[in-house]
Design a protein around this motif. Structure first.
Motif, PDB file in Angstrom:
ATOM      1  N   ILE A   1      38.352  51.569  69.737  1.00 29.80           N
ATOM      2  CA  ILE A   1      38.799  50.747  68.608  1.00 29.80           C
ATOM      3  C   ILE A   1      40.278  50.468  68.797  1.00 29.80           C
ATOM      4  O   ILE A   1      41.073  51.384  69.017  1.00 29.80           O
ATOM      5  CB  ILE A   1      38.560  51.464  67.265  1.00 29.80           C
ATOM      6  N   GLU A   2      40.643  49.209  68.731  1.00 28.00           N
ATOM      7  CA  GLU A   2      42.039  48.857  69.005  1.00 28.00           C
ATOM      8  C   GLU A   2      42.440  47.602  68.242  1.00 28.00           C
ATOM      9  O   GLU A   2      41.726  46.606  68.254  1.00 28.00           O
ATOM     10  CB  GLU A   2      42.237  48.651  70.513  1.00 28.00           C
ATOM     11  N   GLN A   3      43.589  47.663  67.583  1.00 27.39           N
ATOM     12  CA  GLN A   3      44.149  46.500  66.894  1.00 27.39           C
ATOM     13  C   GLN A   3      45.091  45.720  67.805  1.00 27.39           C
ATOM     14  O   GLN A   3      45.292  44.525  67.627  1.00 27.39           O
ATOM     15  CB  GLN A   3      44.931  46.944  65.644  1.00 27.39           C
ATOM     16  N   ASN A   4      45.676  46.422  68.784  1.00 31.58           N
ATOM     17  CA  ASN A   4      46.649  45.814  69.688  1.00 31.58           C
ATOM     18  C   ASN A   4      45.907  45.062  70.792  1.00 31.58           C
ATOM     19  O   ASN A   4      45.437  45.655  71.758  1.00 31.58           O
ATOM     20  CB  ASN A   4      47.550  46.911  70.273  1.00 31.58           C
ATOM     21  N   LEU A   5      45.800  43.750  70.646  1.00 33.21           N
ATOM     22  CA  LEU A   5      45.032  42.954  71.598  1.00 33.21           C
ATOM     23  C   LEU A   5      45.643  43.015  72.990  1.00 33.21           C
ATOM     24  O   LEU A   5      44.916  43.028  73.988  1.00 33.21           O
ATOM     25  CB  LEU A   5      44.936  41.505  71.112  1.00 33.21           C
ATOM     26  N   ARG A   6      46.960  43.067  73.088  1.00 31.24           N
ATOM     27  CA  ARG A   6      47.613  43.148  74.397  1.00 31.24           C
ATOM     28  C   ARG A   6      47.238  44.447  75.104  1.00 31.24           C
ATOM     29  O   ARG A   6      46.944  44.457  76.298  1.00 31.24           O
ATOM     30  CB  ARG A   6      49.128  43.053  74.234  1.00 31.24           C
ATOM     31  N   PHE A   7      47.245  45.550  74.368  1.00 33.25           N
ATOM     32  CA  PHE A   7      46.847  46.824  74.961  1.00 33.25           C
ATOM     33  C   PHE A   7      45.379  46.786  75.355  1.00 33.25           C
ATOM     34  O   PHE A   7      45.006  47.230  76.448  1.00 33.25           O
ATOM     35  CB  PHE A   7      47.094  47.970  73.984  1.00 33.25           C
ATOM     36  N   ALA A   8      44.533  46.271  74.473  1.00 30.44           N
ATOM     37  CA  ALA A   8      43.105  46.188  74.775  1.00 30.44           C
ATOM     38  C   ALA A   8      42.865  45.410  76.063  1.00 30.44           C
ATOM     39  O   ALA A   8      42.056  45.805  76.915  1.00 30.44           O
ATOM     40  CB  ALA A   8      42.363  45.531  73.610  1.00 30.44           C
ATOM     41  N   GLU A   9      43.591  44.319  76.222  1.00 28.04           N
ATOM     42  CA  GLU A   9      43.436  43.489  77.411  1.00 28.04           C
ATOM     43  C   GLU A   9      43.866  44.238  78.675  1.00 28.04           C
ATOM     44  O   GLU A   9      43.330  44.002  79.768  1.00 28.04           O
ATOM     45  CB  GLU A   9      44.263  42.215  77.254  1.00 28.04           C
ATOM     46  N   SER A  10      44.806  45.175  78.539  1.00 32.14           N
ATOM     47  CA  SER A  10      45.329  45.888  79.706  1.00 32.14           C
ATOM     48  C   SER A  10      44.400  46.982  80.220  1.00 32.14           C
ATOM     49  O   SER A  10      44.558  47.449  81.349  1.00 32.14           O
ATOM     50  CB  SER A  10      46.697  46.502  79.374  1.00 32.14           C
ATOM     51  N   VAL A  11      43.423  47.400  79.394  1.00 27.67           N
ATOM     52  CA  VAL A  11      42.570  48.523  79.803  1.00 27.67           C
ATOM     53  C   VAL A  11      41.089  48.185  79.863  1.00 27.67           C
ATOM     54  O   VAL A  11      40.323  48.895  80.535  1.00 27.67           O
ATOM     55  CB  VAL A  11      42.760  49.746  78.870  1.00 27.67           C
ATOM     56  N   ALA A  12      40.653  47.125  79.179  1.00 27.45           N
ATOM     57  CA  ALA A  12      39.217  46.935  78.942  1.00 27.45           C
ATOM     58  C   ALA A  12      38.564  45.988  79.936  1.00 27.45           C
ATOM     59  O   ALA A  12      39.203  45.131  80.537  1.00 27.45           O
ATOM     60  CB  ALA A  12      38.981  46.432  77.525  1.00 27.45           C
ATOM     61  N   ASP A  13      37.245  46.159  80.069  1.00 30.91           N
ATOM     62  CA  ASP A  13      36.406  45.236  80.836  1.00 30.91           C
ATOM     63  C   ASP A  13      35.820  44.155  79.935  1.00 30.91           C
ATOM     64  O   ASP A  13      35.664  43.006  80.361  1.00 30.91           O
ATOM     65  CB  ASP A  13      35.251  46.003  81.495  1.00 30.91           C
ATOM     66  N   ARG A  14      35.482  44.537  78.705  1.00 28.70           N
ATOM     67  CA  ARG A  14      34.903  43.598  77.749  1.00 28.70           C
ATOM     68  C   ARG A  14      35.408  43.935  76.351  1.00 28.70           C
ATOM     69  O   ARG A  14      35.887  45.045  76.109  1.00 28.70           O
ATOM     70  CB  ARG A  14      33.365  43.667  77.752  1.00 28.70           C
ATOM     71  N   HIS A  15      35.240  42.961  75.456  1.00 26.86           N
ATOM     72  CA  HIS A  15      35.675  43.138  74.070  1.00 26.86           C
ATOM     73  C   HIS A  15      34.583  42.635  73.133  1.00 26.86           C
ATOM     74  O   HIS A  15      33.972  41.597  73.379  1.00 26.86           O
ATOM     75  CB  HIS A  15      36.959  42.351  73.794  1.00 26.86           C
ATOM     76  N   TYR A  16      34.372  43.384  72.067  1.00 29.09           N
ATOM     77  CA  TYR A  16      33.537  42.925  70.963  1.00 29.09           C
ATOM     78  C   TYR A  16      34.434  42.729  69.750  1.00 29.09           C
ATOM     79  O   TYR A  16      35.282  43.583  69.435  1.00 29.09           O
ATOM     80  CB  TYR A  16      32.470  43.959  70.601  1.00 29.09           C
TER      81      TYR A  16
END
Length: 230
Positions: free
Chosen positions: A186-201
Motif C-alpha cells: 500500500i503506497e500513497q507516494n506514486l513516485r516511490f511506488a513506480e521505483s519499486v513495483a512491477d504493477r499497480h492496482y
C-alpha cells in the motif's frame, strides 16, 4: 502466488470493499494505490485473516487460505507489516527479531537480516521504542522476513519518513524481491511506488478501477493522479 478473488468486506452494515480481485506473482512487487478511505488497509487485513466480515477467496500457491486464522496464514508464508509497525517497544532490536517464532518455509537467518539492515546490527541492543521512525520501519520489515514470510503485505511503509530513509526502504524491498519474496504494497507516494513495483492496482471507492504495468505509468500518470486527487 497470492490471489484475491471477489473479496467484499465491511464494518457492520457499511460495505467498504466490493468484489476486489488482484494477484501477486512470485518475486513480484505490486502496489495498491488509492485515496484515504478507499479500503486498502481493510484489504490487507482480509488477506491476513484479521478482518472476519468478508466474502470471497484468498489463495496462496493455489491453496485456499481464506478460512484459516492469521497464525496459520503466517505459517503458509504471509507476513503483515502494519502501518503502526507493531514492534515491541520495551524489547531490544535483537529480541524483536528472535522472539517471534519462525513460521514460514524460508526464514532469513539473523546474519542476512543484519547484512541487509546494517543499522539494526549497529543498534541490536537498543530498545525498539528508542529507535527513530525509519529504524522502526526497518525493524518491522526485518522481523517479518526473519519469520519466514514469502509474501509481504506492507501498509504505507514510507509514510512520514525522510527522503533518505524512503530510498533505503526501496532498496530493501528490491533486495527482498531478488531473494524471491513477493510484496503487496500500500503506497500513497506514486513516485516511490513506480521505483519499486512491477504493477499497480488503483483502488477507488472499494473497487479496482485500474491495473497499470509499471512501464505504462508515465503515459497514464494524469489518470492516476486524477483518481488520487493530486
Amino acid at each position: 502466488m497470492l490471489e484475491v478473488t471477489e473479496v467484499s468486506a465491511g464494518y457492520g452494515e457499511a460495505e467498504v470493499l466490493h468484489g476486489v480481485s488482484l494477484r501477486v506473482g512470485p518475486g513480484e512487487v505490486v502496489t495498491l494505490v488509492g485515496r484515504n478511505g478507499a479500503g486498502k488497509t481493510t484489504l490487507l487485513r482480509c488477506v491476513m485473516g484479521l478482518h472476519p466480515q468478508m466474502t470471497g477467496r484468498v489463495t496462496l500457491d493455489g491453496a485456499e487460505v481464506g478460512g484459516l486464522p492469521p497464525h496459520h496464514r503466517a505459517r503458509r508464508g504471509l507476513g503483515l507489516v502494519p502501518d503502526d509497525r507493531g514492534i515491541y517497544a520495551g524489547l531490544s532490536v535483537e529480541e524483536n527479531l528472535t522472539l517471534p517464532p519462525v513460521r514460514g518455509a524460508s526464514p532469513w537467518p539473523l546474519e542476512r537480516v543484519y547484512d541487509t539492515f546494517p543499522v539494526l546490527a549497529a543498534r541490536r541492543r537498543f530498545p525498539g521504542g528508542k529507535l527513530s521512525g525509519g529504524e522502526q520501519q526497518m525493524l518491522a520489515l526485518a522481523r517479518v522476513l526473519r519469520a519466514g514470510a514469502r509474501v509481504l503485505l506492507c501498509d504505507e511503509p514510507t509514510e512520514g519518513l525522510a527522503p533518505v530513509i524512503v530510498q533505503q526502504i526501496g532498496e530493501i524491498i528490491r533486495e527482498a524481491k531478488e531473494h524471491g519474496v513477493s510484496v503487496l504494497l500500500i503506497e500513497q507516494n506514486l513516485r516511490f511506488a513506480e521505483s519499486v513495483a512491477d504493477r499497480h492496482y488503483l483502488l477507488a471507492q472499494g473497487r479496482i478501477a485500474l491495473e497499470v504495468a509499471n512501464t505504462a505509468v508515465k503515459e497514464r500518470e494524469h489518470e492516476l493522479l486524477a483518481h488520487l486527487g493530486m
